[in-house]
Design a protein around this motif. Structure first.
Motif, PDB file in Angstrom:
ATOM      1  N   ASN A   1      55.644  36.539 -29.480  1.00  0.00           N
ATOM      2  CA  ASN A   1      56.659  36.070 -28.545  1.00  0.00           C
ATOM      3  C   ASN A   1      56.848  37.038 -27.381  1.00  0.00           C
ATOM      4  OD1 ASN A   1      60.156  35.838 -28.310  1.00  0.00           O
ATOM      5  ND2 ASN A   1      58.814  34.126 -27.830  1.00  0.00           N
TER       6      ASN A   1
ATOM      7  N   GLY B   1      61.892  28.195 -27.446  1.00  0.00           N
ATOM      8  CA  GLY B   1      61.323  28.797 -28.648  1.00  0.00           C
ATOM      9  C   GLY B   1      61.780  30.227 -28.841  1.00  0.00           C
ATOM     10  N   THR B   2      61.921  30.949 -27.730  1.00  0.00           N
ATOM     11  CA  THR B   2      62.396  32.331 -27.799  1.00  0.00           C
ATOM     12  C   THR B   2      63.807  32.398 -28.369  1.00  0.00           C
ATOM     13  OG1 THR B   2      61.011  33.055 -25.950  1.00  0.00           O
ATOM     14  CG2 THR B   2      62.977  34.368 -26.413  1.00  0.00           C
TER      15      THR B   2
ATOM     16  N   ILE C   1      63.535  32.029 -32.142  1.00  0.00           N
ATOM     17  CA  ILE C   1      62.999  33.265 -32.722  1.00  0.00           C
ATOM     18  C   ILE C   1      64.034  34.385 -32.650  1.00  0.00           C
ATOM     19  CG2 ILE C   1      61.250  35.064 -32.421  1.00  0.00           C
ATOM     20  CD1 ILE C   1      59.367  32.847 -31.418  1.00  0.00           C
TER      21      ILE C   1
ATOM     22  N   ILE D   1      55.416  37.269 -35.589  1.00  0.00           N
ATOM     23  CA  ILE D   1      55.978  36.225 -34.712  1.00  0.00           C
ATOM     24  C   ILE D   1      56.612  36.867 -33.488  1.00  0.00           C
ATOM     25  CG2 ILE D   1      57.698  34.386 -34.560  1.00  0.00           C
ATOM     26  CD1 ILE D   1      57.306  33.906 -37.544  1.00  0.00           C
ATOM     27  N   MET D   2      57.381  37.935 -33.699  1.00  0.00           N
ATOM     28  CA  MET D   2      58.052  38.591 -32.583  1.00  0.00           C
ATOM     29  C   MET D   2      57.051  39.218 -31.624  1.00  0.00           C
ATOM     30  SD  MET D   2      60.690  39.339 -30.886  1.00  0.00           S
ATOM     31  CE  MET D   2      61.944  38.695 -31.997  1.00  0.00           C
TER      32      MET D   2
ATOM     33  N   GLY E   1      61.432  31.662 -19.521  1.00  0.00           N
ATOM     34  CA  GLY E   1      60.438  31.140 -20.447  1.00  0.00           C
ATOM     35  C   GLY E   1      60.170  29.672 -20.239  1.00  0.00           C
TER      36      GLY E   1
ATOM     37  N   LEU F   1      58.616  27.821 -23.930  1.00  0.00           N
ATOM     38  CA  LEU F   1      58.709  29.219 -24.346  1.00  0.00           C
ATOM     39  C   LEU F   1      60.144  29.711 -24.405  1.00  0.00           C
ATOM     40  CD1 LEU F   1      57.405  31.944 -25.026  1.00  0.00           C
ATOM     41  CD2 LEU F   1      57.151  32.359 -22.567  1.00  0.00           C
TER      42      LEU F   1
END
Length: 479
Positions: free
Chosen positions: A169, A280-281, A284, A165-166, A270, A277
């Protein structure tokens, strides 16, 4: 740790061969995630904070990260060979009670990092939700403690999953940086100056060296016959990749938005790119802070129990680990709730201080392992509270540590104290280089007259003994 354990019972003790597992690839993913937090962004913002141009900042980041990661990675090979966590190995160089000094520093460092992970993760969630920091800090702290209590196997699984996932991202954020920001013009602007360049180099190097006290905590679970070079390469590659990637993003954002906090800046960039983005960042990033906070709790508790066991024999159990971690979690959450909101300023001061304490230790530890005893140790004696053949106090290690630390003082450059040499060089901080050199050379000189033949005989006999009914494995490297 036994295969059927749900909650890990192992802490400072030896990991027998039948409990070893994992591969080099898993270690690469694991160490990639260690630096994959928003705190790493702050490290890349040091150069721009002092007015250093972006291109020079990126160069300083690269050189400093490579330099610091080399020391960190060399510790990786120790874990599979010795089967012990990192800091208890210090008993060889400092004695069972003399090692309390570096172990205490490592314990404070790990729990200190946990505070900043809680703060940073909560700040990320606040950026995309309600302005209620305290509930997020408490929730992240409690979740991190629970994950650390379950133990290494769970941490390894979570880190492996999170690495995918990272990675995705970071790729999207890099694309966003090229799409949203005028990178070409940013790279051509800005000037060079030695002070900010050295400040950025030192921050990047120290950030990587700061991970050194936890490396063997996790590589000790690998099979003993695995290549030490392969393990060190995995540690080096994983941590260097994530550190350079995220620090570079931090440098770009700090240059593009000098008046904006880097966490806010990465969210805004983002979101400007689209697809949510930025938000979402933040989610995460909060997850990565949670995971890395768990690692800090895990290693901090291992270091603490290693120190305690030097004064009173104790048996590592799931209950003991759990109680230790709960107490540490409460302390960390309280600290996170009461520290000032200026995370970057607090982190910079903390980073400088922790580096000064860790640098002499890593120099002595690595010098002993690779140049003096060359990996030939008695695990049985290391685990004895009286130190066995290594004693309670080791003159060579303690003197070398003290000389290295003392030599660094004139080069200190922090918000609390600036040494005379640093002041003469416009506050440039070269303390880390001085500490490494002085401690390493001192230890080599102080151990030159030591006859290790008798010790080697003891090590060979100890290899036939058992700990917890499991045969010990020691290195076969010869002097």
């Amino acid at each position: 740790m036994q295969h059927d354990e749900v909650v890990e019972s192992r802490s400072f003790d030896y990991v027998p061969q039948n409990a070893r597992h994992g591969t080099v690839r898993h270690q690469l993913q694991f160490w990639f995630m260690v630096n994959a937090t928003l705190i790493t962004l702050f490290t890349g913002a040091v150069g721009p904070l002092y007015g250093l141009g972006l291109s020079w900042t990126l160069l300083a980041l690269f050189l400093g990260s490579v330099f610091g990661t080399m020391f960190q990675a060399f510790h990786g090979a120790q874990g599979p060979k010795m089967g012990l966590p990192q800091m208890i190995q210090s008993r060889v160089q400092f004695g069972s009670r003399g090692s309390i000094l570096p172990i205490a520093a490592a314990t404070i460092v790990q729990f200190g990092f946990a505070i900043f992970y809680v703060q940073t993760g909560a700040a990320a969630l606040v950026d995309v939700s309600v302005n209620q920091t305290a509930p997020f800090q408490i929730g992240l702290g409690v979740a991190a403690v629970v994950l650390a209590i379950v133990g290494y196997r769970m941490l390894l699984r979570v880190e492996k999953f999170a690495s995918y996932i990272m990675l995705g991202n970071l790729v999207l954020l890099t694309v966003a940086a090229f799409a949203v920001l005028p990178l070409t013009s940013m790279l051509s602007e800005g000037s060079f100056a030695w002070v900010p360049f050295l400040a950025q180099f030192g921050a990047a190097a120290t950030y990587q060296i700061a991970i050194a006290p936890i490396v063997s905590d996790y590589t000790r679970y690998l099979p003993a016959n695995i290549s030490g070079r392969a393990v060190s390469s995995a540690v080096f590659g994983g941590t260097l990749l994530s550190a350079l990637w995220i620090e570079s993003l931090g440098a770009v954002l700090a240059t593009a938005f000098p008046e904006t906090d880097v966490i806010t800046a990465i969210r805004d960039m983002g979101n400007e790119f689209g697809f949510g983005l930025g938000s979402g960042t933040m989610v995460i990033a909060a997850g990565s802070c949670l995971i890395t906070c768990s690692l800090s709790f895990y290693s901090g508790s291992v270091s603490f129990l290693s120190a305690l066991e030097a004064f009173r024999p104790i048996k590592s159990t799931a209950a003991l680990r759990s109680v230790t971690l709960v107490i540490a979690g409460i302390a960390v959450i309280i600290a996170a709730l009461t520290l000032p909101a200026d995370i970057l300023g607090s982190f910079a001061a903390f980073l400088s201080i922790l580096g000064y304490f860790l640098i002499p230790w890593t120099a002595v530890n690595l010098t002993d392992y690779y140049l003096v005893r060359k990996g030939v140790y008695s695990i049985t004696d290391i685990l004895r509270p009286d130190g066995g053949i290594y004693g309670r106090w080791s003159r060579a290690g303690l003197i070398s540590y003290a000389l290295g630390f003392a030599a660094m003082i004139p080069f200190f450059s922090t918000a609390l104290y600036v040494g005379p040499v640093a002041a003469a060089m416009d506050k440039a901080d070269l303390a880390f280089a001085v500490g490494l050199a002085v401690s390493s050379v001192s230890y080599l000189l102080l151990t030159r007259s030591t006859d290790f033949r008798a010790e080697l005989d003891v090590v060979r006999r100890a290899a036939l003994n058992t700990v917890g009914q499991h045969e010990l494995q020691t290195s076969t490297i010869q002097h």
